[in-house]
Design a protein around this motif. Structure first.
Motif, PDB file in Angstrom:
ATOM      1  N   CYS A  16      12.408  -5.020   6.514  1.00  0.00           N
ATOM      2  CA  CYS A  16      11.065  -4.665   6.987  1.00  0.00           C
ATOM      3  C   CYS A  16      10.183  -5.907   7.077  1.00  0.00           C
ATOM      4  N   ARG A  17      10.278  -6.773   6.062  1.00  0.00           N
ATOM      5  CA  ARG A  17       9.467  -7.987   6.035  1.00  0.00           C
ATOM      6  C   ARG A  17       9.779  -8.874   7.234  1.00  0.00           C
ATOM      7  N   MET A  21       7.188  -9.892  10.344  1.00  0.00           N
ATOM      8  CA  MET A  21       6.927 -11.293  10.686  1.00  0.00           C
ATOM      9  C   MET A  21       7.305 -11.581  12.134  1.00  0.00           C
ATOM     10  N   LYS A  22       8.419 -11.020  12.595  1.00  0.00           N
ATOM     11  CA  LYS A  22       8.864 -11.247  13.963  1.00  0.00           C
ATOM     12  C   LYS A  22       7.876 -10.657  14.967  1.00  0.00           C
ATOM     13  N   ALA A  23       7.340  -9.469  14.646  1.00  0.00           N
ATOM     14  CA  ALA A  23       6.397  -8.816  15.554  1.00  0.00           C
ATOM     15  C   ALA A  23       5.073  -9.576  15.637  1.00  0.00           C
ATOM     16  N   LEU A  27       2.509 -12.888  18.801  1.00  0.00           N
ATOM     17  CA  LEU A  27       1.147 -12.841  19.337  1.00  0.00           C
ATOM     18  C   LEU A  27       0.612 -14.247  19.558  1.00  0.00           C
ATOM     19  N   SER A  28      -0.166 -14.418  20.611  1.00  0.00           N
ATOM     20  CA  SER A  28      -0.731 -15.730  20.880  1.00  0.00           C
ATOM     21  C   SER A  28      -1.963 -15.949  20.003  1.00  0.00           C
ATOM     22  N   GLY A  29      -2.117 -17.152  19.513  1.00  0.00           N
ATOM     23  CA  GLY A  29      -3.252 -17.501  18.673  1.00  0.00           C
ATOM     24  C   GLY A  29      -2.951 -17.464  17.190  1.00  0.00           C
ATOM     25  N   VAL A  30      -1.745 -17.061  16.804  1.00  0.00           N
ATOM     26  CA  VAL A  30      -1.370 -16.988  15.393  1.00  0.00           C
ATOM     27  C   VAL A  30      -0.917 -18.367  14.935  1.00  0.00           C
ATOM     28  N   ASP A  31      -1.562 -18.888  13.872  1.00  0.00           N
ATOM     29  CA  ASP A  31      -1.196 -20.194  13.323  1.00  0.00           C
ATOM     30  C   ASP A  31      -0.256 -20.068  12.129  1.00  0.00           C
ATOM     31  N   GLN A  32      -0.529 -19.103  11.259  1.00  0.00           N
ATOM     32  CA  GLN A  32       0.245 -18.980  10.029  1.00  0.00           C
ATOM     33  C   GLN A  32       0.354 -17.512   9.646  1.00  0.00           C
ATOM     34  N   VAL A  33       1.543 -17.099   9.184  1.00  0.00           N
ATOM     35  CA  VAL A  33       1.782 -15.725   8.751  1.00  0.00           C
ATOM     36  C   VAL A  33       2.394 -15.767   7.360  1.00  0.00           C
ATOM     37  N   THR A  34       1.837 -14.972   6.451  1.00  0.00           N
ATOM     38  CA  THR A  34       2.356 -14.886   5.093  1.00  0.00           C
ATOM     39  C   THR A  34       2.534 -13.415   4.754  1.00  0.00           C
ATOM     40  N   VAL A  53      -3.468  -7.252  16.165  1.00  0.00           N
ATOM     41  CA  VAL A  53      -2.389  -7.389  15.180  1.00  0.00           C
ATOM     42  C   VAL A  53      -1.990  -6.016  14.662  1.00  0.00           C
ATOM     43  N   ALA A  54      -2.977  -5.193  14.295  1.00  0.00           N
ATOM     44  CA  ALA A  54      -2.683  -3.855  13.783  1.00  0.00           C
ATOM     45  C   ALA A  54      -2.028  -2.989  14.853  1.00  0.00           C
ATOM     46  N   THR A  55      -2.496  -3.092  16.085  1.00  0.00           N
ATOM     47  CA  THR A  55      -1.919  -2.310  17.182  1.00  0.00           C
ATOM     48  C   THR A  55      -0.471  -2.713  17.446  1.00  0.00           C
ATOM     49  N   CYS A  56      -0.192  -4.011  17.392  1.00  0.00           N
ATOM     50  CA  CYS A  56       1.171  -4.506  17.589  1.00  0.00           C
ATOM     51  C   CYS A  56       2.113  -3.932  16.521  1.00  0.00           C
ATOM     52  N   LEU A  57       1.646  -3.891  15.274  1.00  0.00           N
ATOM     53  CA  LEU A  57       2.470  -3.343  14.196  1.00  0.00           C
ATOM     54  C   LEU A  57       2.655  -1.840  14.349  1.00  0.00           C
TER      55      LEU A  57
END
Length: 108
Positions: A16-17, A21-23, A27-34, A53-57
């Motif tokens: 799931c994690r 992260m892959k989803a 997205l454009s404009g994302v610099d860092q994901v934790t 971001v929430a809609t994409c998930l």
């Protein structure tokens, strides 16, 4: 404007994690994901709309709730911190191999 977005996502496993992260990284404009799996928290830093971001998930069938949106917090740098580095530049060689010696460098 770079902002920090915290989203609670229902994740139960490492699979799931990885999917979350892959989803989000697409997205454009994302610099860092934790992702914090035990707390089920996703932190996205960048110039991206939190609703996107929430809609994409949600399109990928994950339950996502926006917890907070705010400016990115800068971490304070302590210039006096030193950390050990091991060098193999053998200042001496007695025929037994190379000598390793610690050198302390500051974090830059």
């Amino acid at each position: 404007m770079v902002q920090e977005i915290k989203i609670k996502v229902n994740m139960h496993s490492e699979k799931c994690r990885k999917g979350v992260m892959k989803a989000v990284t697409k997205l454009s404009g994302v610099d860092q994901v934790t992702v914090d799996l035990p707390k089920e928290m996703l932190v996205v830093i960048g110039d991206v709309d939190p609703v996107c971001v929430a809609t994409c998930l949600r399109k990928k069938r994950w339950v996502a709730q926006i917890v907070s949106v705010g400016p990115k917090k800068e971490k304070e740098k302590d210039e006096n911190k030193l950390f050990p580095m091991m060098y193999c530049n053998a200042p001496y060689d007695y025929g037994y191999g190379y000598g390793y010696y610690p050198v302390y460098r500051s974090i830059e």
